[in-house]
Design a protein around this motif. Structure first.
Motif, PDB file in Angstrom:
ATOM      1  N   LEU A  77    -100.263 -32.161 -72.305  1.00 21.84           N
ATOM      2  CA  LEU A  77     -99.040 -31.574 -73.046  1.00 21.84           C
ATOM      3  C   LEU A  77     -98.057 -30.843 -72.195  1.00 21.84           C
ATOM      4  CD1 LEU A  77    -100.530 -30.066 -76.541  1.00 21.84           C
ATOM      5  CD2 LEU A  77     -99.186 -32.411 -76.100  1.00 21.84           C
ATOM      6  N   ASP A  78     -97.006 -31.341 -71.981  1.00 18.87           N
ATOM      7  CA  ASP A  78     -96.066 -30.713 -70.840  1.00 18.87           C
ATOM      8  C   ASP A  78     -95.562 -29.480 -71.859  1.00 18.87           C
ATOM      9  OD1 ASP A  78     -93.763 -31.629 -72.505  1.00 18.87           O
ATOM     10  OD2 ASP A  78     -93.716 -33.255 -71.502  1.00 18.87           O
ATOM     11  N   ALA A  79     -94.652 -28.765 -71.206  1.00 19.86           N
ATOM     12  CA  ALA A  79     -94.163 -27.339 -71.792  1.00 19.86           C
ATOM     13  C   ALA A  79     -93.364 -27.844 -72.737  1.00 19.86           C
ATOM     14  CB  ALA A  79     -93.338 -26.626 -70.529  1.00 19.86           C
ATOM     15  N   GLY A  80     -92.887 -28.723 -72.973  1.00 23.70           N
ATOM     16  CA  GLY A  80     -91.841 -29.386 -73.941  1.00 23.70           C
ATOM     17  C   GLY A  80     -92.521 -29.467 -75.051  1.00 23.70           C
ATOM     18  N   HIS A  81     -93.862 -29.783 -75.212  1.00 26.93           N
ATOM     19  CA  HIS A  81     -94.481 -30.147 -76.425  1.00 26.93           C
ATOM     20  C   HIS A  81     -95.501 -29.308 -76.470  1.00 26.93           C
ATOM     21  CE1 HIS A  81     -92.586 -33.939 -75.105  1.00 26.93           C
ATOM     22  NE2 HIS A  81     -92.326 -34.235 -76.316  1.00 26.93           N
ATOM     23  N   ALA A  82     -96.085 -28.263 -75.948  1.00 21.65           N
ATOM     24  CA  ALA A  82     -96.868 -27.448 -76.087  1.00 21.65           C
ATOM     25  C   ALA A  82     -96.803 -26.520 -76.795  1.00 21.65           C
ATOM     26  CB  ALA A  82     -97.736 -27.032 -74.787  1.00 21.65           C
ATOM     27  N   PRO A  83     -97.408 -26.203 -78.081  1.00 18.01           N
ATOM     28  CA  PRO A  83     -97.176 -25.017 -78.920  1.00 18.01           C
ATOM     29  C   PRO A  83     -97.856 -23.578 -78.223  1.00 18.01           C
ATOM     30  CG  PRO A  83     -98.797 -26.294 -79.879  1.00 18.01           C
ATOM     31  CD  PRO A  83     -98.597 -26.969 -78.572  1.00 18.01           C
ATOM     32  N   SER A  84     -97.608 -22.494 -79.027  1.00 13.60           N
ATOM     33  CA  SER A  84     -98.201 -21.269 -78.500  1.00 13.60           C
ATOM     34  C   SER A  84     -99.461 -21.155 -78.960  1.00 13.60           C
ATOM     35  CB  SER A  84     -97.257 -20.036 -78.567  1.00 13.60           C
ATOM     36  OG  SER A  84     -96.995 -19.854 -80.089  1.00 13.60           O
ATOM     37  N   ALA A  85     -99.741 -22.044 -80.226  1.00 18.09           N
ATOM     38  CA  ALA A  85    -101.006 -21.903 -80.871  1.00 18.09           C
ATOM     39  C   ALA A  85    -101.768 -23.103 -80.869  1.00 18.09           C
ATOM     40  CB  ALA A  85    -100.505 -21.397 -82.410  1.00 18.09           C
ATOM     41  N   LEU A  86    -103.180 -22.981 -80.593  1.00 17.88           N
ATOM     42  CA  LEU A  86    -104.341 -24.339 -80.509  1.00 17.88           C
ATOM     43  C   LEU A  86    -105.422 -23.634 -81.447  1.00 17.88           C
ATOM     44  CD1 LEU A  86    -103.989 -24.603 -76.712  1.00 17.88           C
ATOM     45  CD2 LEU A  86    -102.868 -26.131 -78.452  1.00 17.88           C
ATOM     46  N   VAL A  87    -105.962 -24.579 -81.874  1.00 20.55           N
ATOM     47  CA  VAL A  87    -107.302 -24.449 -82.608  1.00 20.55           C
ATOM     48  C   VAL A  87    -108.246 -25.621 -82.088  1.00 20.55           C
ATOM     49  CG1 VAL A  87    -108.612 -24.613 -84.724  1.00 20.55           C
ATOM     50  CG2 VAL A  87    -106.314 -23.781 -84.704  1.00 20.55           C
ATOM     51  N   LEU A  88    -109.207 -25.028 -81.235  1.00 22.46           N
ATOM     52  CA  LEU A  88    -110.161 -25.934 -80.454  1.00 22.46           C
ATOM     53  C   LEU A  88    -111.657 -26.195 -81.465  1.00 22.46           C
ATOM     54  CD1 LEU A  88    -109.875 -24.624 -76.800  1.00 22.46           C
ATOM     55  CD2 LEU A  88    -108.285 -26.316 -78.145  1.00 22.46           C
ATOM     56  N   LEU A  89    -111.884 -27.292 -81.781  1.00 25.04           N
ATOM     57  CA  LEU A  89    -112.941 -27.512 -82.384  1.00 25.04           C
ATOM     58  C   LEU A  89    -113.919 -27.961 -81.463  1.00 25.04           C
ATOM     59  CD1 LEU A  89    -111.672 -29.506 -85.467  1.00 25.04           C
ATOM     60  CD2 LEU A  89    -112.004 -26.927 -85.200  1.00 25.04           C
ATOM     61  N   ILE A  90    -115.063 -27.261 -81.034  1.00 21.55           N
ATOM     62  CA  ILE A  90    -116.068 -27.542 -80.160  1.00 21.55           C
ATOM     63  C   ILE A  90    -117.399 -27.572 -80.574  1.00 21.55           C
ATOM     64  CG2 ILE A  90    -114.632 -26.505 -78.383  1.00 21.55           C
ATOM     65  CD1 ILE A  90    -116.470 -23.906 -78.363  1.00 21.55           C
ATOM     66  N   ASP A  91    -118.651 -27.957 -79.735  1.00 19.61           N
ATOM     67  CA  ASP A  91    -119.853 -27.962 -79.959  1.00 19.61           C
ATOM     68  C   ASP A  91    -120.576 -26.824 -79.506  1.00 19.61           C
ATOM     69  OD1 ASP A  91    -120.362 -30.333 -81.602  1.00 19.61           O
ATOM     70  OD2 ASP A  91    -120.201 -31.561 -79.588  1.00 19.61           O
ATOM     71  N   GLU A  92    -120.118 -26.317 -78.245  1.00 13.71           N
ATOM     72  CA  GLU A  92    -120.841 -25.222 -77.480  1.00 13.71           C
ATOM     73  C   GLU A  92    -119.778 -24.540 -76.524  1.00 13.71           C
ATOM     74  OE1 GLU A  92    -124.361 -25.833 -75.580  1.00 13.71           O
ATOM     75  OE2 GLU A  92    -125.569 -26.100 -77.647  1.00 13.71           O
ATOM     76  N   ALA A  93    -119.721 -23.404 -76.573  1.00 12.30           N
ATOM     77  CA  ALA A  93    -118.529 -22.479 -75.554  1.00 12.30           C
ATOM     78  C   ALA A  93    -119.129 -22.539 -74.182  1.00 12.30           C
ATOM     79  CB  ALA A  93    -118.218 -21.140 -76.104  1.00 12.30           C
ATOM     80  N   ASP A  94    -119.373 -23.754 -73.740  1.00  9.52           N
ATOM     81  CA  ASP A  94    -119.868 -23.513 -72.374  1.00  9.52           C
ATOM     82  C   ASP A  94    -119.438 -24.276 -71.153  1.00  9.52           C
ATOM     83  OD1 ASP A  94    -120.396 -26.196 -72.925  1.00  9.52           O
ATOM     84  OD2 ASP A  94    -122.605 -26.106 -72.882  1.00  9.52           O
ATOM     85  N   GLY A  95    -118.117 -24.660 -71.509  1.00  6.13           N
ATOM     86  CA  GLY A  95    -117.127 -25.185 -70.528  1.00  6.13           C
ATOM     87  C   GLY A  95    -116.272 -24.461 -69.748  1.00  6.13           C
ATOM     88  N   ASP A  96    -116.165 -24.684 -68.247  1.00  7.37           N
ATOM     89  CA  ASP A  96    -115.625 -23.665 -67.581  1.00  7.37           C
ATOM     90  C   ASP A  96    -114.115 -23.379 -68.027  1.00  7.37           C
ATOM     91  OD1 ASP A  96    -117.698 -23.026 -66.197  1.00  7.37           O
ATOM     92  OD2 ASP A  96    -117.434 -24.379 -64.656  1.00  7.37           O
ATOM     93  N   TRP A  97    -113.501 -24.808 -68.401  1.00 11.07           N
ATOM     94  CA  TRP A  97    -112.086 -24.645 -68.947  1.00 11.07           C
ATOM     95  C   TRP A  97    -111.825 -23.767 -70.087  1.00 11.07           C
ATOM     96  CZ3 TRP A  97    -111.195 -25.635 -74.126  1.00 11.07           C
ATOM     97  CH2 TRP A  97    -112.346 -26.407 -74.627  1.00 11.07           C
TER      98      TRP A  97
END
Length: 222
Positions: A77-97
C-alpha cells in the motif's frame, strides 16, 4: 434519511486483504453484521485493494497474514492508500516483520482462531486509535525481542518516576487517557505530559512499544 443510512455514514469503513476467497467472504460477512462497521472493499493483495479503493482510504484494513509471510503485509500500500489503523490476523507472532511493524500507528495483532466478537472489537479499537494484542501474542513478541538483543550492549535509559510507572501500568491494562486521568485524579493534559516523558525515557514511539519496553526493563510485570 433513515436511521440505518445515518448509522452507515458514521460507521467505521473497513477493507479486507486475504489471499483466500473464502476468508475474504467470511471477513466481509463479519464486518457487515456489525452496525458500527461498513465494508468497503476486499482483495487478494495490497496492490489489488488499492486499485479497488480508487483513491479512497478506509478507516481500517483487516489483513489475513499468510503463515509463510516474510514482509509486512501492508508494504504494497502506498502512502495514499494506507490507513493509520490495521488489524492483522496471524497464526503465530514469530515473523521479523511483525517486530518492524510495531512502532507504526494503531494496530491490532489477533490470532486467526479468535472469536468473531474479538475481531470486531479489535477493528473498533484500532479505529479509535488503540493498539490490541492478546497476552499470548505479547509474550511471544517479548521473547522474540529479547533474543537478538542479548549480545548487544544495553542502551542507557532514564528511570521512570513513581507516577510515570503508575501511568505505564494503567496503559498496559488497556486504559485510555481519560480513564487514567480519572483514576489518578489528574487532567488529560497531565496524562499526555506523563506519556510524552515515558516515551522519551524508554525510547518508545507509541503506546504498545512503551508497554513492551516497560515490561522488558522491569517497570511493569506481564
Amino acid at each position: 434519511m433513515s436511521d440505518g443510512q445515518m448509522a452507515q455514514m458514521g460507521a467505521v469503513q473497513v477493507a479486507v486483504i486475504a489471499d483466500s476467497p473464502q476468508v475474504r467472504a467470511s471477513l466481509q460477512a463479519l464486518v457487515e453484521t456489525s452496525p458500527a462497521l461498513r465494508f468497503v472493499a476486499s482483495a487478494a493483495d495490497a496492490e489489488m485493494l488499492a486499485d479497488r479503493l480508487a483513491g479512497s482510504v478506509p478507516d481500517v484494513i483487516v489483513i489475513d497474514v499468510e503463515p509463510a509471510a516474510s514482509n509486512a503485509p501492508q508494504d504494497g500500500l502506498d502512502a495514499g492508500h494506507a490507513p493509520s489503523a490495521l488489524v492483522l490476523l496471524i497464526d503465530e507472532a514469530d515473523g521479523d516483520w511483525i517486530l518492524d511493524a510495531l512502532p507504526g500507528d494503531a494496530m491490532a495483532i489477533v490470532l486467526r482462531n479468535a472469536m468473531p466478537g474479538e475481531i470486531v472489537a479489535s477493528i473498533e479499537a484500532v479505529a479509535a486509535g488503540l493498539d490490541v494484542m492478546s497476552p499470548e501474542i505479547l509474550a511471544r513478541l517479548l521473547a522474540a525481542r529479547k533474543l537478538p538483543r542479548q549480545t548487544a550492549p544495553e542502551m542507557p535509559f532514564e528511570a521512570l518516576t513513581l507516577r510515570e510507572i503508575e501511568v505505564l501500568t494503567m496503559l498496559a491494562d488497556g486504559l485510555v487517557n481519560k480513564e487514567i486521568a480519572r483514576q489518578l485524579d489528574i487532567s488529560d493534559n497531565t496524562v499526555k505530559s506523563h506519556l510524552s516523558s515515558i516515551f522519551g525515557k524508554l525510547g518508545a514511539s507509541n503506546r504498545t512499544e512503551a508497554v513492551m519496553l516497560g515490561m522488558r526493563r522491569g517497570f511493569i510485570m506481564v
